[in-house]
Design a protein around this motif. Structure first.
Motif, PDB file in Angstrom:
ATOM      1  N   ALA A   1      -4.415  29.301 -34.599  1.00  0.00           N
ATOM      2  CA  ALA A   1      -3.584  29.432 -33.409  1.00  0.00           C
ATOM      3  C   ALA A   1      -2.764  27.963 -33.490  1.00  0.00           C
ATOM      4  O   ALA A   1      -1.926  27.856 -32.603  1.00  0.00           O
TER       5      ALA A   1
ATOM      6  N   ARG B   1      -7.459  35.169 -28.649  1.00  0.00           N
ATOM      7  CA  ARG B   1      -6.598  36.456 -28.917  1.00  0.00           C
ATOM      8  C   ARG B   1      -5.281  35.907 -28.620  1.00  0.00           C
ATOM      9  O   ARG B   1      -4.127  36.053 -29.272  1.00  0.00           O
ATOM     10  N   SER B   2      -5.188  35.617 -27.213  1.00  0.00           N
ATOM     11  CA  SER B   2      -3.821  35.001 -26.704  1.00  0.00           C
ATOM     12  C   SER B   2      -2.844  34.092 -27.473  1.00  0.00           C
ATOM     13  O   SER B   2      -2.050  34.284 -27.775  1.00  0.00           O
ATOM     14  N   ASP B   3      -3.827  33.216 -27.669  1.00  0.00           N
ATOM     15  CA  ASP B   3      -3.063  31.962 -28.276  1.00  0.00           C
ATOM     16  C   ASP B   3      -2.677  32.456 -29.732  1.00  0.00           C
ATOM     17  O   ASP B   3      -1.562  31.906 -30.193  1.00  0.00           O
TER      18      ASP B   3
ATOM     19  N   GLU C   1      -1.857  35.370 -31.075  1.00  0.00           N
ATOM     20  CA  GLU C   1      -0.921  36.346 -30.967  1.00  0.00           C
ATOM     21  C   GLU C   1       0.488  35.848 -30.716  1.00  0.00           C
ATOM     22  O   GLU C   1       1.499  36.032 -30.988  1.00  0.00           O
ATOM     23  N   SER C   2       0.274  35.011 -29.648  1.00  0.00           N
ATOM     24  CA  SER C   2       1.572  34.541 -29.095  1.00  0.00           C
ATOM     25  C   SER C   2       2.118  33.520 -30.040  1.00  0.00           C
ATOM     26  O   SER C   2       3.710  33.244 -30.053  1.00  0.00           O
ATOM     27  N   ARG C   3       1.454  32.881 -30.684  1.00  0.00           N
ATOM     28  CA  ARG C   3       2.108  31.766 -31.637  1.00  0.00           C
ATOM     29  C   ARG C   3       2.592  32.259 -33.099  1.00  0.00           C
ATOM     30  O   ARG C   3       3.051  31.543 -33.821  1.00  0.00           O
ATOM     31  N   THR C   4       1.934  33.600 -33.379  1.00  0.00           N
ATOM     32  CA  THR C   4       2.246  33.728 -34.658  1.00  0.00           C
ATOM     33  C   THR C   4       2.942  35.304 -34.818  1.00  0.00           C
ATOM     34  O   THR C   4       3.443  35.700 -35.694  1.00  0.00           O
ATOM     35  N   GLY C   5       2.747  36.121 -33.599  1.00  0.00           N
ATOM     36  CA  GLY C   5       3.550  37.336 -33.623  1.00  0.00           C
ATOM     37  C   GLY C   5       2.495  38.233 -34.286  1.00  0.00           C
ATOM     38  O   GLY C   5       2.880  39.624 -34.422  1.00  0.00           O
TER      39      GLY C   5
END
Length: 626
Positions: A321, A347-349, A351-355
């Motif tokens: 991430a 999870r948040s980091d 998913e938000s940074r990689t999609g």
């Protein structure tokens, strides 16, 4: 993908009931891992099965092997094993980091006998124990070019007379004359030098059957000497099919394999499951996720090899991430995560940074590998996923006499699993017919006691709440450490948390926490944060200690016994701080129990020690310098 007995629709949680309307026996699964490989090679002989990187720095120079070539390699290697005396009930120890030659050797050992992969980073005493326990007399091991440390262990094993034959592996892509290898009194040779003389078309021995033992996997060695769990061919094939049956990945998918092959996830998720659709597995070199160079080029690797999915532990995604995405990673459909709890912040980091969505799963070695899976398009907060087809899950209450009481849906209890993936037992000895197996108290009437606390909802989604043995009992009140860990993990600076019970002379135990951080935060701030977010005052941690890394087992799962040992050491040292002649207090883990070791100048203070520690209820050993 069109439905068929082998490939039912399995894209969402709603598909489970329809899948199980057809008995597993009617699905047409191969009986053994060998039949699974042979089927893949017959359907797609020229398709790339393996693409193995020599190491992270040379990710462009991977070595490709087609399915036809893989089957030929397995035949040759199995015939070598057969020629040195390996039969159906004989274990073959595999002691090597991942390399191009180890992968067909794993399958060949299951064809000729029983594969017994061992973590090459284990302490030598644990390696010796596992070799003795398996009864293996044939060792396939990394040579001095591939891993000098492993080769030193091999020299020690052979000096102890534990093995008769050693077959040596070289690094991926290595050419030229290898260094000479000699081991007194042992038949030793490079595996690559012996395979050309063997048949590539067929196995000359007797192939295995579905209920034969395929592999022995050690369970980590966190409670003393490691145990060996026996997997059958039926169990491995069934579990691999349950993973492969998902409709999200077609035949041209490419999976990244970066976990070591002594781990069940590497075998089942990234080696066996891709065989069902004859997909490609891209292997990330001998160090895998432990190679720091891999992270610097990770997204380039994904782009170059067109990776569709991957499987890793939460700490890997925490690191990724933070790695800027500087490549086209549109091929990466989803990423699988397991082995330990996935913090919401990770999870948040990620998913938000990689999609890329993270898909959780759950399993354990004693149930072959995976028992629960999630769906990218159907997240369910707080759950690790839905049970997989043909595996049954329930929660139970374990009574004082050891009997079980089944609990209704939604009620917390100990999670139990039954079905085709439950292991055949632990190796406890050897008899005239080969290995002697015993599941002991782990399996009751076909149900495996996972040791995990959970509740199951009406849609068969599993919500883990902790480990039964990790419960903290404070003044007779049960505290689930998972609730405290969740409170700490909600802090924006906390990347990992482990909570254990510290001995206390008044309360019996009190919760204490150990954390890792992404940025500096005071322990007082974390104490205040947790105390306002746990449901009850008694569960608030008494102390928070910051560590560089939380301890893990040899297979990457959280090792709370080491945290418990730290807590015991502190409590005992504090209780004895003014005892005359005290030299040292330390703690050790012996057969799953934390023991305090008190070193004194002489035994004159021993009686005072016993009185001081009586109310801490800690196993203690007193050692005197004279």
């Amino acid at each position: 993908m069109s439905t068929s007995p082998l490939w039912p629709r399995y894209d969402s949680p709603d598909d489970l009931a329809a899948i199980e309307a057809v008995p597993l026996a009617e699905r047409g699964l191969p009986a053994t891992t060998y039949e699974l490989l042979r089927s893949a090679a017959e359907r797609r002989p020229e398709h790339v099965a393996l693409d193995v990187m020599p190491d992270a720095a040379r990710w462009r120079d991977s070595v490709a092997t087609t399915y036809a070539e893989l089957l030929a390699d397995v035949h040759r290697t199995a015939n070598v094993l057969h020629s040195v005396g390996v039969g159906r009930g004989d274990a073959v120890t595999l002691l090597s980091p991942n390399c191009a030659a180890l992968i067909p050797t794993m399958l060949a050992a299951q064809l000729a006998g029983i594969a017994a992969p061992v973590n090459h980073a284990l302490a030598p005493d644990h390696v010796r124990h596992l070799v003795r326990l398996s009864g293996s007399r044939v060792l396939v091991a990394a040579g001095p070019e591939l891993d000098p440390g492993v080769w030193r262990t091999v020299e020690a094993l052979t000096a102890d007379g534990l093995v008769d034959t050693v077959l040596v592996l070289r690094p991926t892509g290595t050419t030229g004359e290898p260094p000479a290898v000699t081991l007194p009194g042992v038949d030793v040779s490079y595996l690559a030098a012996r395979t050309p003389g063997e048949s590539a078309r067929t196995f000359t021995g007797i192939p295995p059957e579905a209920d034969d033992i395929a592999a022995l996997f050690h369970t980590g060695g966190t409670t003393g000497a490691p145990k060996l769990a026996a997997h059958t061919h039926r169990g491995e094939v069934s579990d691999a099919w349950m993973l492969a049956a998902n409709g999200l990945l077609g035949p041209d998918a490419r999976l990244l394999a970066a976990l070591p092959l002594f781990h069940v996830n590497a075998l089942v998720v990234t080696l066996l499951a891709p065989l069902f659709k004859a997909q490609t597995a891209v292997w990330a070199g001998p160090l895998g996720y432990r190679d720091v160079d891999l992270y610097g080029c990770f997204w380039q690797v994904v782009e170059h090899h067109r990776i569709s999915t991957m499987s890793a532990v939460p700490t890997v995604y925490s690191v990724l991430a933070q790695v800027p995405v500087t490549a086209d990673i549109s091929s990466l459909r989803f990423a699988m995560v397991g082995a330990s709890a996935l913090p919401d912040a990770v999870r948040s980091d990620f998913e938000s940074r990689t999609g890329v969505p993270l898909v959780e799963g759950y399993g354990l070695t004693e149930a072959t590998c995976a028992s629960v899976r999630s769906f990218p398009g159907a997240p369910r907060r707080g759950s690790v996923g839905q049970r997989m087809p043909y595996q049954r899950l329930k929660t139970v209450r374990v009574e004082e006499d050891g009997s079980w009481v089944d609990l209704p849906r939604g009620q917390h209890g100990v999670l139990a699993i039954s079905g085709p993936t439950v292991f055949a037992g632990y190796v406890v000895g050897h008899g005239p017919d080969g290995l002697v197996l015993d599941a002991g108290s782990s399996v009751v009437d076909g149900w495996l006691d996972t040791g995990d606390l959970a509740w199951i909802d009406d849609d068969d989604f599993v919500h883990l709440t902790g480990r039964a043995k990790d419960l903290i009992i404070r003044g007779g009140h049960n505290i689930n450490p998972a609730t405290v860990e969740e409170a700490l993990l909600s802090h924006p600076s906390v990347t990992g948390a482990g909570v254990v019970g510290e001995p206390d002379e008044h309360a019996g135990e009190v919760p204490v926490a150990f954390v890792t951080l992404s940025q500096d935060t005071t322990e007082d701030e974390l104490l205040a944060w947790a105390s306002t977010r746990v449901a009850e005052r008694a569960a608030a941690p008494r102390r928070v200690t910051v560590l560089d890394a939380l301890p893990v087992t040899d297979v990457g799962k959280p090792f709370k016994l080491e945290l418990r040992a730290r807590a015991v050491q502190r409590a005992v040292a504090a209780r004895l701080d003014d005892v005359p002649g005290l030299l040292e207090v330390r703690s050790v883990v012996e057969d799953g129990i934390v023991v305090a070791v008190v070193s004194l100048e002489s035994t004159e203070s021993a009686e005072a020690i016993g009185e001081r520690l009586a109310r801490l209820d800690v196993p203690t050993r007193i050692e005197a310098a004279s």
